[in-house]
Write a protein that holds these residues in place. Sequence first.
Motif, PDB file in Angstrom:
ATOM      1  N   THR A   1       6.568   5.577  -3.343  1.00  0.00           N
ATOM      2  CA  THR A   1       5.420   6.471  -3.212  1.00  0.00           C
ATOM      3  C   THR A   1       5.917   7.880  -2.925  1.00  0.00           C
ATOM      4  OG1 THR A   1       4.108   4.645  -2.326  1.00  0.00           O
ATOM      5  CG2 THR A   1       3.237   6.862  -2.041  1.00  0.00           C
TER       6      THR A   1
ATOM      7  N   TYR B   1       1.925   6.499  -6.691  1.00  0.00           N
ATOM      8  CA  TYR B   1       2.424   5.196  -6.291  1.00  0.00           C
ATOM      9  C   TYR B   1       2.655   4.391  -7.549  1.00  0.00           C
ATOM     10  CZ  TYR B   1       2.168   0.278  -5.002  1.00  0.00           C
ATOM     11  OH  TYR B   1       2.405  -1.065  -4.886  1.00  0.00           O
TER      12      TYR B   1
ATOM     13  N   SER C   1      -2.205   8.501  -7.211  1.00  0.00           N
ATOM     14  CA  SER C   1      -2.978   7.721  -6.250  1.00  0.00           C
ATOM     15  C   SER C   1      -3.945   8.565  -5.443  1.00  0.00           C
ATOM     16  CB  SER C   1      -2.048   6.964  -5.301  1.00  0.00           C
ATOM     17  OG  SER C   1      -1.154   7.852  -4.686  1.00  0.00           O
ATOM     18  N   ASP C   2      -3.687   9.860  -5.307  1.00  0.00           N
ATOM     19  CA  ASP C   2      -4.592  10.716  -4.560  1.00  0.00           C
ATOM     20  C   ASP C   2      -4.337  12.155  -4.981  1.00  0.00           C
ATOM     21  OD1 ASP C   2      -5.463  11.023  -0.990  1.00  0.00           O
ATOM     22  OD2 ASP C   2      -6.563  11.483  -2.825  1.00  0.00           O
TER      23      ASP C   2
ATOM     24  N   GLN D   1       6.190   1.556   0.148  1.00  0.00           N
ATOM     25  CA  GLN D   1       4.864   0.976   0.134  1.00  0.00           C
ATOM     26  C   GLN D   1       4.873  -0.305   0.948  1.00  0.00           C
ATOM     27  OE1 GLN D   1       2.255   2.413  -0.915  1.00  0.00           O
ATOM     28  NE2 GLN D   1       0.751   0.797  -0.693  1.00  0.00           N
TER      29      GLN D   1
ATOM     30  N   GLY E   1      -1.514  -0.594   6.065  1.00  0.00           N
ATOM     31  CA  GLY E   1      -1.258   0.380   7.110  1.00  0.00           C
ATOM     32  C   GLY E   1      -0.585   1.638   6.610  1.00  0.00           C
ATOM     33  N   PRO E   2      -0.698   2.704   7.382  1.00  0.00           N
ATOM     34  CA  PRO E   2      -0.096   3.989   6.989  1.00  0.00           C
ATOM     35  C   PRO E   2       1.411   3.943   7.136  1.00  0.00           C
ATOM     36  CG  PRO E   2      -1.096   4.135   9.155  1.00  0.00           C
ATOM     37  CD  PRO E   2      -1.471   2.796   8.625  1.00  0.00           C
ATOM     38  N   ASN E   3       2.071   4.668   6.269  1.00  0.00           N
ATOM     39  CA  ASN E   3       3.526   4.693   6.268  1.00  0.00           C
ATOM     40  C   ASN E   3       4.048   6.039   6.727  1.00  0.00           C
ATOM     41  OD1 ASN E   3       3.493   2.135   4.965  1.00  0.00           O
ATOM     42  ND2 ASN E   3       3.082   3.184   3.054  1.00  0.00           N
ATOM     43  N   GLU E   4       5.248   6.016   7.280  1.00  0.00           N
ATOM     44  CA  GLU E   4       5.871   7.256   7.693  1.00  0.00           C
ATOM     45  C   GLU E   4       6.382   7.976   6.458  1.00  0.00           C
ATOM     46  OE1 GLU E   4       7.484   5.807  12.055  1.00  0.00           O
ATOM     47  OE2 GLU E   4       8.786   5.662  10.317  1.00  0.00           O
ATOM     48  N   GLN E   5       6.108   9.257   6.394  1.00  0.00           N
ATOM     49  CA  GLN E   5       6.537  10.049   5.252  1.00  0.00           C
ATOM     50  C   GLN E   5       7.790  10.827   5.628  1.00  0.00           C
ATOM     51  OE1 GLN E   5       3.446  12.320   3.333  1.00  0.00           O
ATOM     52  NE2 GLN E   5       1.928  10.700   3.606  1.00  0.00           N
ATOM     53  N   PHE E   6       8.769  10.765   4.758  1.00  0.00           N
ATOM     54  CA  PHE E   6      10.028  11.447   4.973  1.00  0.00           C
ATOM     55  C   PHE E   6      10.124  12.597   3.973  1.00  0.00           C
ATOM     56  CE2 PHE E   6      11.761   8.545   8.027  1.00  0.00           C
ATOM     57  CZ  PHE E   6      11.077   7.375   7.780  1.00  0.00           C
TER      58      PHE E   6
END
Lengths: 115, 113
Positions: A31, A50, A55-56, A96, A100-105
């Motif tokens: 993602t 994704y 996806s958004d 992915q 639940g929400p994922n941490e973005q790097f």
Amino acid sequence: AAGVIQSPRHLIKEKRETATLKCYPIPRHDTVYWYQQGPGQDPQFLISFYEKMQSDKGSIPDRFSAQQFSDYHSELNMSSLELGDSALYFCASTPQMASGPNEQFFGPGTRLTVL
Amino acid sequence: TQLLEQSPQFLSIQEGENLTVYCNSSSVFSSLQWYRQEPGEGPVLLVTVVTGGEVKKLKRLTFQFGDARKDSSLHITAAQPGDTGLYLCAGASSGGSNYKLTFGKGTLLTVNP
């Protein structure tokens, strides 16, 4: 550990030119998110992908387009550049998860300057 | 539109002092992430809080998520010059299959030796 790679790091363009920014996510991250950060501003969400599908969508101008490729890297294409497009462009990636929400790097960013 | 209000916007303190940064919203977020950003670089993730009332500690940094998952705070104990930077809170909201981030305006922290 491998991080998000963005290229180029710096880009200078003239008004009305086009630019392509590239993002290579962390391995096994599927993602990708794009953000724009103007001078002294917080990052603003542009668009996300994704599994190669959009996806958004956020505040991305119609002059911009983006896509994600089969190797999960993404490209942000910017046309008819305007002075106001000068900003830092960040790519972020996340694995992915089932829920639940994922941490973005975040990557180091591409600094685009439009003259 | 979900908004995150971050305060204070600027903070200049002496080494050894304690400080708290606040992040407030009228909206509920799935999670809240704190980042630190150096000039011209990408935000670096410090912590993610997910559960209402959750408290996480990272050395001298303590992060708390409000019970209603609308607000968060970052407390730094005995600040050091190396803590200098822009601290950003970001709320994650669902956009279909993944979560986009809405950022606060940031708190620019300067710790003077």
